[in-house]
Each structure stands twice: as C-alpha cells, then as structure tokens.
Design a protein around this motif. Structure first.
Motif, PDB file in Angstrom:
ATOM      1  N   LEU A   1       0.779  -1.218  -0.169  1.00  0.00           N
ATOM      2  CA  LEU A   1      -0.068  -0.102   0.064  1.00  0.00           C
ATOM      3  C   LEU A   1       0.859   1.214   0.018  1.00  0.00           C
ATOM      4  O   LEU A   1       0.553   2.285  -0.720  1.00  0.00           O
ATOM      5  CB  LEU A   1      -1.007  -0.002   1.137  1.00  0.00           C
TER       6      LEU A   1
ATOM      7  N   PHE B   1       0.718   4.041  -2.849  1.00  0.00           N
ATOM      8  CA  PHE B   1       0.314   5.312  -2.494  1.00  0.00           C
ATOM      9  C   PHE B   1       1.320   6.431  -2.914  1.00  0.00           C
ATOM     10  O   PHE B   1       1.282   7.424  -3.513  1.00  0.00           O
ATOM     11  CB  PHE B   1       0.132   5.364  -0.829  1.00  0.00           C
TER      12      PHE B   1
ATOM     13  N   ASP C   1      -6.090   8.124  -9.620  1.00  0.00           N
ATOM     14  CA  ASP C   1      -5.950   6.748  -9.885  1.00  0.00           C
ATOM     15  C   ASP C   1      -7.006   6.184 -10.893  1.00  0.00           C
ATOM     16  O   ASP C   1      -7.053   4.896 -11.272  1.00  0.00           O
ATOM     17  CB  ASP C   1      -6.416   5.790  -8.729  1.00  0.00           C
TER      18      ASP C   1
ATOM     19  N   GLN D   1      -7.022   5.982  -0.422  1.00  0.00           N
ATOM     20  CA  GLN D   1      -5.414   5.403  -0.564  1.00  0.00           C
ATOM     21  C   GLN D   1      -4.780   5.540   0.778  1.00  0.00           C
ATOM     22  O   GLN D   1      -4.224   4.836   1.571  1.00  0.00           O
ATOM     23  CB  GLN D   1      -4.799   5.637  -1.695  1.00  0.00           C
TER      24      GLN D   1
END
Length: 714
Positions: A344, A348, A516, A585
């Motif tokens: 993650l 990110f 995104d 996120q």
C-alpha cells in the motif's frame, strides 16, 4: 423570513450550505419513509407544469426554519424561484449516498432536463415486490432496455440497466478495503494471542512445582485446569478492558482521518454490542490460548516431578517446542501484515507522484450557479462571466479563468461527437468525450501545457467561427495518424443546421476523475460560443502568488458587485481536491501501517520474551559449557543460532502466506503487483533484522553469565 433565506448569500453564506435534490413522486415512498410533518409529493404534482413544492430535511427545518411546527405552507426561494414547503423529514432519515437539505420535483426544478431523454444524472432506487427475485427483476429490466433501445436508438442504444442490491452498492467500492483491514485486525489479535499463550506457558513452567504439590495434596486435574484457565481468562478480560479504553480514545482520531467515501463511519460509537463482543473475544482468548499451559500443568507425573526436585524435563521440552511454534507463527503473521502495508505504501507513493496534468499550488476554486429565472439566455450568461473575469483579473497578482467542471471535482458531462469527412456512424454509437466549456486564461491559470496549435483568444466569441481545443487523449484516439489541427467536429444528434467546430489546439491530458483513474478524451469549447442554456454553472479557478487569507472574501466581493444574488459554494483549493482524491488510499495505508507497526512491536516483545526465557532455562547448561572451555562467542553463536532458525522458518512461512493473501488486496493497489518482489525482499530483510535484534539482547546477556553462578543455578 423563510422566503428570503437564500436570496442573498452574504447573509451567513447559507447558499453554500444548501444541497437541493430533485426527486420524482415515488422516490421517498420507495425508501419507505414518512415525513415528520406534512406530506410527500404526489404523482399528480410531479408533472410538467406542476407546482413548485419542497420537502425539507430535519436539519434544514431545525437550523433555517427555527423548528417551527407551522413550517408546512411557508415559502422558500431556491434559484430565484419560490417553493412551498409541504413536508419535513424525520430526524433519523438520511439518503443512502447523497446528502440533501431540500427535496423538490424534477419537473419543477429543472424542466429542461426532465424532457431530455439523453440526460442521465439521477440515481434510481427500486423496491422488489414480494416474491420477486433480483434475477427476475434484472430479466425484466433487460427487456425494457431492449424496447427503449429500439424506440430511442439515439439516446438509449448503448444503455444497459444493472440492478444492484442497495447494501452492495453502499459498501461495494470499499468492501475490499474493509475486508483487508478486518483481516489485519484478526492477524494482530492472533499475534497478541500468541504472545499471551507464550507468557502463560512460561508462567506455567515456573509454577510447575507449585501445581504438582497441589496435585499431590489431592487437587484433581480438572481443578488445576479450571484454576489456570480462570487466571488466563481474567488476564484476557482485563486486557480487553484496556483495549476498550484505547478504542474509546482512538475512535475520534480514526473518524477524523476517514475519507469521504466512508462517510457512514461518522456513526461509529461504543454500544452494548461492542462491549459484549469484546467480552466474548476476551473470554474465548483466555480459554483457548490458556488451554495448552493448563494442560501441561495438569498432565505431569507427580512422582517423577517430585523425584526431580520439581523440575519436569518433559514439560519443559514440550513447552519449549510450543513456544517455538508460537514465535514462528508470530513472525509469519507479522510478515503478511508488513508486506500488505509495504504494498500500500509503494502504491500510495506512486499515486502521489502521478502528474495530474495541472499545477494545483496556490489555486483556489469556487462554484457558481446562475439562477435560471434571470439568466435564461446565453448573452446574459456570457455578459456575467466576462464582467466577473475582467474584475478579477484586474486585481493585483490574480489570474482567473473559469470552467464548467473543475478537475477532481467529481463532475463532468459527456457527449457523442462526429468528425467531418469520416464515414457515418450508426445513431447511438458515436464516440463519447468529456465536454468542458472555458473562459478567460483557464489553461494558463491551471498551467495545463499547450502542445500544438493555439489557445482561445477574445476573438473566439459569439458570432465568430466556432472553435475547440482537444486533449492529447482525444487527439491520439480520434486522429491517430494525422494532425488534428484544422479538423472539424460537431456534437452528435444536434437539431437544426450542423454546428461545426474547428480544432485549433491540443493541450495536455488532465486527470479529471481522479489520480487513480484513466484519462478520458476531452473537448474544450468557449463559453461564449455555447448554445446550451442549461450550462449556467461554472467553477472559478484563481491563481495567486501565495496563499492569501483574504482572497476568498475579496473574490466574493467582486462576484456580488456584479450580481448580489449569486450563491458561492464549494470554496476549495486545488490542493484540497488533490488531498480528497488521495484520501481513500491514504486511509487504507495509514490503518494497515498502524496495524503492522503494532504487530511488529508485539512480535518483538514476544520474541524477546521467548528468547530471554529460553536463555534463563539454559543458564545451567551455559555455565557447564563455559566451565569446560566455551568462549563467549560460542555462547552467543549457540543462542543466536536458535534465533536464526526460528527467524528463517517464520519468514519462509510468512512469504508463503503473503503470496496467497495479498492477492485479496489487488484492487487497493495502484501500479503495484500483489507479488512485488522488491517489497517482499525489503520486508523480509527488515523483519529479519528486527527479529535478530530481539534475539541478540538475551544472547548477549547469556555471554555475561558467571560460570560459577550458572553452575549453581536451578
């Protein structure tokens, strides 16, 4: 007075807080809600030319109508039109997704959109009749879709209705994130339980002689097990109580960090269900993970243990094996969490480094809506926009432009288009593009680069040849092997003579829907050449040399100097919009990172405790080794060797588990594979170093043992 509340946005800036929600007559009935005061909108009233009626939310009635029980029948002004309040919604009513202060009939609030079959901006809610399944309803909708496509091919040819259960719609886009976070909580709980069981094992071995003596005096195995389980359950419940206190203090912090998509987290609070759940988990944890120590304490051979002066080699060996298994399990679980957090974090980081296509620094945005009653004609709209931009750009240091929908603002309008000279496309199958109208130096204000051709100029106005600017995505898809400059396009399904627009420029791609999200093809046109009267809305984009605290008030002053009744809403900087786009996120990464950090701390404590206890149990052995000539390095290697074996086993099992489990979080990752080798290697090295550090401290202490003292150790 009620009918003047929204006529002047300078009175508390109330317009900025108002959310008007167009509905049809059956909407609130479908949701199964009854008004607290008054009545619902009837089908006879929700018709073309019907009365302007309004139902207001409880908060609106409370804050703006003074909780007046006689509010029904009063008049309020919305967008320059007067609406009669016919009902007040109950306090506990909230829309499933949207927020609304006032509900009005679509036919009354926007009659132009109501008659346009190609305008689709409303959410639909359906309630299945008793005995009807979702599959049956979906089949019926497919039939209806086919009939509409045949009757209205221009607008309905590509439209397919997909029925989705409301609960699935509410949680569908965050289901993966919630499941991953729920799994992380479970892994942390298992790590804590492994630590708990390991400590209970050590305590059981330390109290072995005491328990054996109790058994020799007549205490049965059942009684010994009950005693040990009672103690472990009590410790677990006390730990659960401490956890509840931490949760009570930490919940407000968590809610402050929540993204907009998880707005319903605001309703989280401690209640009896939470207390009962924590009590149940605590008791079960104490019983399940206290069972092994209790069993070891109760199964010892009394005569053999007493003969060995209270020492049970079998119990110690069995307990040592169980503790090793627990430590290996801890390492495997923590590696899974660390890998998830690492993936993650990497995703990110890549998301933050994405180029949005514009420079958000020192840009403030404001949404304006021109009332249809006073700005029905295009010339009036254009005059307002020109005068406002002239005033704003005359202020020192300010650069102002405007666009229909600001990037990352959550809104855009698509339209089909046709290219001059191309073979005709079947009606309803024309390609779609984002349609954006601009005025002023919008591209310069946003610092969107111009790659070919020219920008709009003041000469691109009403009465002049119509022009358009396309983005790179549009140019690449629609003109892959030719120069788009000079090409002509028009909107599909136009009525009247074709309105051809000449492409005069190509600008850079902009991440309009989210950082995104993929870039969509887009066409920019001048506001002044628009023929769409419904585009009476706009968003100001204002760039300043620095973040001025008085900027917003100064801009509002200029707006109201042109028209004192124009509401100003959604006042946000582009940096804020960027932060909102990253919020989901960031929230996922932060929570999983916190769980991983907590698990790492617990694992370090558990490993240190297990190794320290193992060294203390081998003190006599270490003394003998040192007495017969072993050096401190040999003792360090002996103890660290066990730690290295446990670490490698834990990392090996953890990598296998992570390879399987991280597939479940693929939808949460941005441009990162769930099996990213760099993340796995980095996490394995980090966990190995941390684990070896936790092992080194007791190992080093073992090298400082005095052989004489060690030989006397029992």
């Amino acid at each position: 007075m009620a009918d003047n509340i929204f006529r002047n946005s300078r009175l508390g800036d109330l317009d900025a807080k108002l959310q008007e929600f167009p509905v049809d007559a059956g909407f609130l009935e479908t949701l199964g809600v009854e008004p607290m005061l008054g009545r619902l909108i009837s089908g006879a009233e929700d018709v073309q030319g019907g009365p302007r009626l309004a139902m207001v939310s409880y908060s609106f009635w409370q804050n703006y109508l003074g909780r007046d029980p006689r509010a029904v029948g009063q008049t309020i002004s919305l967008g320059g039109n007067s609406y009669t309040v016919i009902g007040v919604m109950p306090a506990d009513f909230a829309l499933p997704v949207e927020h609304a202060d006032v509900f009005v009939p679509l036919w009354a609030s926007d009659p132009g959109a109501a008659v346009q079959r190609g305008v689709h901006f409303m959410h639909t809610y359906w309630r299945l009749q008793t005995g009807v399944t979702l599959a049956q309803a979906q089949a019926e909708m497919a039939t209806i879709d086919g009939q509409l496509a045949e009757k209205y091919p221009a607008e309905e040819k590509e439209r397919k209705t997909q029925l989705v259960p409301l609960h699935e719609w509410l949680v569908g886009d965050v289901r993966s994130a919630l499941l991953v976070l729920f799994g992380a909580v479970g892994l942390v709980l298992l790590i804590a339980c492994a630590n708990f069981a390991s400590l209970l094992m050590a305590r059981a071995v330390a109290r072995h002689q005491e328990l054996v003596i109790r058994a020799a005096l007549g205490a049965g195995r059942g009684r010994l097990i009950r005693k040990t389980l009672t103690e472990s359950a009590l410790l677990s419940v006390l730990g659960g109580g401490a956890g509840l206190l931490l949760a009570h203090w930490g919940t407000p912090v968590l809610l402050a960090l929540k993204p907009a998509k998880l707005a319903r987290l605001s309703g989280i609070h401690m209640d009896m269900r939470v207390l009962l759940f924590v009590l149940m988990i605590s008791v079960l944890t104490g019983i399940v993970f206290g069972m092994a120590p209790a069993w070891l304490a109760a199964r010892a051979d009394i005569a053999q243990v007493l003969k060995e002066s209270g020492r049970s080699t079998t119990a110690n060996a069995t307990g040592h094996r169980i503790r090793k298994i627990l430590v290996i399990s801890e390492l495997a679980l923590i590696l899974v969490l660390l890998v998830g957090a690492g993936l993650l974090l990497k995703g990110f980081s890549r998301l933050r480094s994405m180029n949005p296509g514009f420079n958000p620094t020192n840009v403030m945005t404001m949404y304006l809506q021109l009332p249809a009653t006073r700005y029905r004609e295009i010339p009036k709209q254009t005059q307002f926009r020109r005068e406002l931009l002239t005033r704003l750009n005359s202020l020192p240091g300010l650069q102002a432009g405007m666009v229909t929908d600001i990037p990352l603002g959550g809104n855009h309008v698509n339209h089909g288009f046709v290219i001059d000279g191309r073979p005709p496309v079947p009606v309803g199958s024309e390609p779609d593009v984002q349609t954006l109208s601009v005025m002023g130096d919008y591209f310069r204000v946003m610092q969107i680069p111009l790659h070919a051709g020219r920008d709009f100029t003041p000469m691109d106005r009403e009465g002049q040849p119509m022009v358009a600017i396309v983005n790179e995505k549009m140019a690449g898809e629609s003109f892959p092997h030719e120069n788009p400059i000079g090409a002509r396009i028009r909107w599909a399904r136009e009525t009247g003579p074709p309105q051809w627009m000449t492409v005069i420029g190509v600008v850079g791609d902009v991440k309009h829907s989210g950082l995104d999200q993929p870039v969509d093809p887009a066409v920019y046109t001048p506001f002044s050449q628009s023929h769409e009267t419904w585009r009476s809305f706009m968003t100001l984009a204002i760039r300043t040399p620095d973040a001025s605290s008085g900027l917003v008030e100064e801009v509002k002053k200029q707006i109201w100097s042109v028209d004192s009744q124009i509401p100003v809403s959604d006042v946000r900087s582009l940096d804020e919009l960027m932060a909102v786009s990253l919020a989901q996120q960031r929230f996922n990464m932060l929570l999983l990172g916190l769980f991983a950090a907590l698990a790492l701390i617990l694992a370090m404590m558990g490993i240190y405790g297990a190794m320290a206890y193992s060294v203390s149990q081998r003190t006599h052995e270490i003394g003998i080794r040192m007495a017969v000539g072993a050096q401190r390095w040999d003792v360090l290697r002996l103890v660290m060797g066990d730690g290295v074996k446990i670490t490698l086993l834990g990392i090996g099992f953890g990598i296998a588990g992570a390879l399987a489990l991280t597939q479940l979080m693929a939808s949460l990752l941005f441009q990162v594979k769930p099996t990213d080798p760099a993340t796995f290697v980095a996490v394995a090295i980090l966990l190995g170093l941390v684990t070896l550090l936790a092992c080194f401290i007791p190992a080093y202490r073992a090298t400082r043992v005095d052989p004489i003292v060690a030989l006397r150790h029992e």
